[in-house]
Design an enzyme around this catalytic site. Structure first.
Site, mmCIF file in Angstrom:
data_model
loop_
_atom_site.group_PDB
_atom_site.id
_atom_site.type_symbol
_atom_site.label_atom_id
_atom_site.label_comp_id
_atom_site.label_asym_id
_atom_site.label_seq_id
_atom_site.Cartn_x
_atom_site.Cartn_y
_atom_site.Cartn_z
ATOM 1 N N SER A 1 91.048 97.929 -28.130
ATOM 2 C CA SER A 1 91.209 96.745 -28.985
ATOM 3 C C SER A 1 90.586 96.953 -30.362
ATOM 4 O O SER A 1 91.095 96.449 -31.367
ATOM 5 C CB SER A 1 90.642 95.491 -28.304
ATOM 6 N N ASN B 1 79.912 104.128 -34.928
ATOM 7 C CA ASN B 1 80.148 103.605 -33.581
ATOM 8 C C ASN B 1 80.015 102.088 -33.622
ATOM 9 O O ASN B 1 79.308 101.545 -34.468
ATOM 10 C CB ASN B 1 79.118 104.185 -32.601
ATOM 11 N N HIS C 1 78.851 98.900 -31.166
ATOM 12 C CA HIS C 1 78.128 98.623 -29.913
ATOM 13 C C HIS C 1 78.053 97.112 -29.704
ATOM 14 O O HIS C 1 77.723 96.378 -30.648
ATOM 15 C CB HIS C 1 76.724 99.227 -29.977
ATOM 16 N N ASP D 1 73.823 109.272 -34.598
ATOM 17 C CA ASP D 1 72.940 110.440 -34.654
ATOM 18 C C ASP D 1 72.878 111.065 -33.247
ATOM 19 O O ASP D 1 73.710 110.738 -32.398
ATOM 20 C CB ASP D 1 71.560 110.071 -35.222
ATOM 21 N N VAL E 1 71.498 107.999 -28.179
ATOM 22 C CA VAL E 1 72.518 107.061 -27.692
ATOM 23 C C VAL E 1 72.271 105.701 -28.347
ATOM 24 O O VAL E 1 71.241 105.063 -28.090
ATOM 25 C CB VAL E 1 72.464 106.936 -26.148
ATOM 26 N N GLU F 1 83.370 92.180 -33.286
ATOM 27 C CA GLU F 1 83.488 93.649 -33.353
ATOM 28 C C GLU F 1 84.667 94.018 -34.252
ATOM 29 O O GLU F 1 84.573 94.871 -35.131
ATOM 30 C CB GLU F 1 83.715 94.239 -31.957
HETATM 31 C C1 GRF Z 1 83.693 97.579 -27.106
HETATM 32 O O1 GRF Z 1 83.011 96.475 -26.550
HETATM 33 C C2 GRF Z 1 82.738 98.425 -27.911
HETATM 34 O O2 GRF Z 1 81.729 97.683 -28.519
HETATM 35 C C3 GRF Z 1 82.154 99.339 -26.868
HETATM 36 O O3 GRF Z 1 83.220 99.629 -26.002
HETATM 37 C C4 GRF Z 1 84.164 98.563 -26.042
HETATM 38 C C5 GRF Z 1 85.497 99.168 -26.394
HETATM 39 O O4 GRF Z 1 86.512 98.210 -26.359
HETATM 40 N N1 GRF Z 1 81.561 100.512 -27.479
HETATM 41 P P1 GRF Z 1 87.950 98.564 -26.922
HETATM 42 O O5 GRF Z 1 88.419 99.800 -26.166
HETATM 43 O O6 GRF Z 1 87.825 98.805 -28.386
HETATM 44 O O7 GRF Z 1 88.791 97.362 -26.619
#
Ligand code: GRF
Length: 223
Positions: A18, A112, A114, A146, A149, A179
């Protein structure tokens, strides 16, 4: 967004995709000066690969079982990224930890996303961790990658409330909408050359203090 040249992204994703979809949408809508040059997955059945195909984007499955070490796997991925002249790598639900070799090759050019307010709740199931801990606020973080994790310098965070009635699913869904917004925002700031890393801190050039506050605190000032 502007007349500027578009940067080339490589998106690494293991699953649903997504965030990849949101990045593709922003690219196609012209709200980011970036194109997805290639999508790479370590899972043959990742929906992310299918999404890429649907949008005419090169997609590759790199089979971890064919590579003896994680560094060997990473070398294969780097080779693909080089061939596609990738300038910024976006991890979007990529379930592997990159080797120090990989980080060294693309230092400060890997981001990334998170689903928590780092440094709280790193690692897997961050939304569940926040719920179980009893946090009242959670959110999401885009950071440079980096060797650790979920430890790299933070670019943008969005804050969302944790409600009494929340389940893993409802909190995850609330966080996910942010996100999708802050990842594209971070990519655009990178594309505009406005991000500078000094130690652990990422500075954003070209905004006054008020705008900067809005940039970094999505969810508080950007409903
Ligand atoms: C998301 O919640 C992201 O924050 C985490 O993994 C999930 C990936 O979701 N790292 P998608 O595959 O982008 O829908």
């Amino acid at each position: 967004m502007s007349g500027r040249e578009k940067i080339r992204l490589g998106v690494l994703a293991s699953g649903r995709g997504s965030n990849l979809q949101a990045i593709i949408d922003a690219s196609e809508a012209g709200t980011i000066d970036a194109v997805v040059a290639i999508v790479i997955s370590d899972a043959a059945d990742a929906r992310a690969l299918e999404l890429a195909g649907r949008h005419g984007i090169d997609a590759a499955f790199v089979d971890p079982r064919l590579h003896a070490t994680s560094e060997d796997f990473d070398v294969a991925v780097i080779d693909l990224l080089r061939k596609h002249e990738v300038e910024l790598i976006c991890l979007a639900g990529f379930m592997r930890v990159l080797s120090p070799h990989f980080i060294g090759e693309y230092r400060n050019r890997i981001m990334n996303i998170h689903p928590a307010l780092l440094p709280a709740f790193p690692g897997l199931h961050a939304q569940r961790q926040a719920l179980r801990y009893g946090a009242k606020l959670s959110g999401c973080t885009v950071h440079f990658v980096d060797e650790g994790v979920d430890t790299g310098p933070i670019i943008i965070q969005a804050v969302v409330p944790v409600l009494d009635e929340d389940t893993d699913e409802s909190l995850s869904a609330r966080i996910l909408t942010y996100e999708h917004r802050i990842y594209s925002r971070a990519i655009q700031l990178f594309a505009e050359g406005r991000l500078e890393i000094r130690g652990r801190r990422v500075y954003c050039h070209g905004t006054d203090t008020l705008q900067q506050h809005e940039t970094y605190a999505w969810g508080v000032t950007n409903p």
